[in-house]
Write an enzyme that holds these catalytic residues in place. Structure first.
Site, PDB file in Angstrom:
ATOM      1  N   HIS B 193       0.807  -1.214   0.000  1.00  0.00           N
ATOM      2  CA  HIS B 193       0.000   0.000   0.000  1.00  0.00           C
ATOM      3  C   HIS B 193       0.844   1.270   0.000  1.00  0.00           C
ATOM      4  O   HIS B 193       0.298   2.376   0.084  1.00  0.00           O
ATOM      5  CB  HIS B 193      -0.946   0.019   1.207  1.00  0.00           C
ATOM      6  N   ARG B 223     -16.205  -4.671   0.939  1.00  0.00           N
ATOM      7  CA  ARG B 223     -16.220  -3.224   0.794  1.00  0.00           C
ATOM      8  C   ARG B 223     -16.150  -2.910  -0.690  1.00  0.00           C
ATOM      9  O   ARG B 223     -15.840  -3.777  -1.506  1.00  0.00           O
ATOM     10  CB  ARG B 223     -15.065  -2.559   1.533  1.00  0.00           C
TER      11      ARG B 223
END
Lengths: 327, 355
Positions: B193, B223
């Protein structure tokens, strides 16, 4: 997002029937479960535990136990429980109140002590009832022809649960040491002689866990190759009062219950998975505190503790005048 | 319901298209008129009938064509599918999860017959009928993860869990929003990330990692994430940036409605039972601006979100240069009326566009 479904505390629950209660040693009894709906249990990995709900009068006890049955046989799950006469009553309840045919509820397996699948070899160190997760790990490794060996310390041959079975089945891989006969696990020589890529796993009393970590570190093992699991039982302590801001409740935590249990008793849906200070799921923010914390978990780091802004309600307590939590 | 599978392409002539059914169930990612990162996760336990949330692994009209596109990508670049040696068991876990889920959720399309370790898998849309031995790789034409993900829409990352971190140690990644499995393989959650702006400072990744490490068996989560793609390209990989990046410059006021697509990822998380790894399916849905504008609520909201998005995010998501064009187009579908909360389009109750 649309109509979010809020997760209920704890892992998914499974309704089970006690199919067998088998005394193993003077203190250890095995409990076997089948699913009440007749289906197979979900697959699981060696080292996983389940949380058993015990309906003890008007009180619900929730205790975690390692799954010890063979992961390749999903027709039943089994746990082994050591009776702790000076404990909080969960193990005594299992030993005295649970009988074949009883309906109980357990959670889906949760694994905080999994095998490292990169390992070229797995070496297990068990102390006493800490043998249980290794029974499932061995079952799983046998299925995949994994390379493993077990070193098991117990007080006496009579108290060494499953030692005879293990020695008979795996005579070259299992080694048992009886402290009552003055024999200890020769940790230093065992750990020094392992091939590169070996992972060590230890489960048992805190003293053994610390000794394995310290010995391994002392002779240059990487930290990440040594794995341990120690479930803490909540320790008793002086009662204390807590203000739960979100729930708008003030509760008192009794001498023999944990903060998490007190919240559940008052109907507050507080998150948890392991109930033993390891998983981090119950981490709770402190709004204000006038007093000191007794942190007993394995989760919060030194910075978290120093901040005074976090507590793990499953095992940790508070001593002081006022405590407000964001729950 | 029987699904009519489209015959369509995600490259060259871009014949990809959404039916009215597919538009209506498109997972529009904005539940309010603005957007900022959040770990907007909820339990993945079904959803409204017909929605992409209803089943564990959604199968839609694009299934067969998406699988043909995946096969093309893999034949040109086999490194899109990789599995480190210790991840084979997790691959079997994933195969079992998908086969069990699809055979239960779509019994008219998929069948699984199990007799001990002897399994027979029938995939009618793709014309597959295979018998194999569970946990014996030699009985499948590919490794277990590759075998099942050549038959499942969306990308898949298998994350090993150890040292209180997640490690991207296996995956099938051919429909990605500009990230590379070959680059990320073996990295941990914090490392892969690294390029994302703002989120790290907000402490999002630390919290997200804790959340994911604690996903228990039997309690999957989900999500939505999103970006923008010009032309309905599934394969927007860094490896092929030279092919698709240039297409972003072809947008005009005349073609933007048809060419500009909102790209939405339905991300789900499953704890795998035998390996204790985490499966991270990332399913990509595409919808053109002009199709989105058939839902008045989405027209109003998309304009407001795109207009107000922080510059860092519009840059990271790769549409900062095209944003003025987008706002010009979208503003015509925003009459300033309020929008109802939630992501669903609600065409029956939402007022039509005032002209």
């Amino acid at each position: 997002m649309s109509a979010p479904q809020k997760a209920k505390a704890g892992a998914e629950k499974i309704a089970v029937t006690v199919s067998a209660v088998v005394p193993v040693t003077e203190y250890v009894t095995r409990f076997e479960f089948t699913r009440t709906d007749g289906a197979d249990f979900p697959p699981f990995s060696g080292g996983a535990h389940t949380v058993v709900s015990m309906e003890d009068g008007d009180r619900t006890r929730l205790n975690p136990y390692s799954l010890m049955s063979d992961p390749t046989d999903l027709s039943h799950y089994a746990i082994s429980v050591r009776r702790e006469d000076t404990g909080r009553g969960g193990s005594a309840f299992m030993h005295s109140q649970v009988a074949p045919g009883d309906a109980m509820t357990i959670t889906c397996p949760v694994n905080l002590f999994g095998l490292d699948w990169r390992a070229k070899k797995h070496i297990f160190f068990a102390g006493g009832i800490g043998i249980t997760p290794f029974l499932a790990m061995i079952g799983q490794l046998e299925q995949t022809n994994g390379n493993w060996e077990l070193h098991y310390a117990a007080r006496t041959p009579e108290s060494a649960a499953y030692a005879d079975m293990l020695l008979a089945k795996f005579p070259t891989k299992v080694h048992v040491y009886y402290s009552g006969q003055g024999v200890r696990i020769p940790l230093e020589s065992l750990l020094s002689g392992q091939p590169l890529g070996t992972h060590a796993y230890v489960c048992g009393p805190a003293g053994l866990i610390d000794l394995v970590h310290d010995t391994a570190t002392g002779i240059g093992w990487p930290h990440s190759n040594v794995h341990s699991e120690e479930f803490l039982a909540p320790a008793p302590g002086a009662p204390f009062e807590v203000r739960l801001c979100k729930s708008d409740k003030t509760i008192t935590v009794g001498e023999h219950e944990s903060l998490l249990e007190a919240m559940e008793r008052e109907g507050v849906d507080a998150p948890f998975l392991c109930r033993g200070g390891s998983c981090g799921q119950c981490e709770t923010n402190v709004v204000s505190a006038d007093g000191g914390f007794i942190h007993r978990d394995h989760w919060l780091d030194d910075d978290d503790r120093a901040s005074g802004k976090k507590i793990m309600p499953c095992v940790s307590r508070f001593v002081g005048t006022t405590l407000e939590l964001d729950r | 319901m029987t699904i009519q599978f489209n015959d369509e392409t995600f490259r060259d002539d871009y014949s990809f298209h959404n039916s009215e059914w597919a538009i209506r169930r498109f997972p529009f990612p904005f539940h309010e008129d603005s957007y900022m990162y959040s770990m907007n996760a909820e339990q993945h336990r079904g959803g409204p009938d017909g929605s992409v949330y209803e089943n564990r692994f959604d199968v839609d009209e694009h299934y067969v064509s998406e699988m043909q596109d995946r096969a093309k990508v893999l034949s040109e670049d086999p490194l899109r599918c990789q599995s480190l040696p210790h991840m084979t068991l997790a691959g079997w876990d994933l195969l079992e999860l998908i086969m069990v889920s699809k055979s239960e959720d779509y019994p008219d399309l998929f069948e699984l017959h199990r007799d001990g370790d002897q399994w027979r898998w029938v995939n009618k849309p793709l014309g597959i009928d295979d018998t194999f031995t569970f946990l014996d790789e030699s009985t499948l034409p590919y490794g277990p993860m590759e075998y099942i993900t050549r038959q499942s829409q969306g990308d898949f990352a298998l994350l090993d869990q150890r040292d209180e971190n997640l490690w991207m140690d296996a995956g099938m990644v051919t429909t990605q929003a500009d990230w590379s499995l070959d680059f990320n393989i073996g990295m941990n959650f914090i490392e892969w990330h690294g390029p994302v702006p703002l989120a790290n400072e907000m402490g999002i990744f630390k919290r997200a990692l804790k959340f994911l490490l604690n996903i228990p068996q039997g309690s999957p989560g989900r999500r939505l994430n999103w970006t923008m793609t010009v032309n309905p390209l599934l394969d927007t990989s860094p490896e092929n940036y030279h092919k698709w990046g240039i297409q972003k410059t072809t947008l005009t006021p005349e073609n933007i409605g048809a060419k500009q697509h909102l790209r939405v990822e339905l991300q789900t998380f499953y704890r795998l039972p035998r390996s204790n790894a985490l499966a991270f399916p990332i399913r990509c849905y595409l919808c053109s601006f002009q199709d989105l504008m058939t839902m008045p609520k989405w027209g109003r909201r998309l304009h407001r979100v795109v207009r107000d998005l922080p510059v860092e995010l519009a840059t990271y998501k790769g549409f900062i240069d095209n944003r003025p064009l987008m706002i010009d187009y979208l503003s015509k579908f925003d009459d300033g009326l309020p929008t109802s909360p939630g992501i669903f389009p609600e065409p029956e109750t939402e007022p039509p566009l005032k002209t």
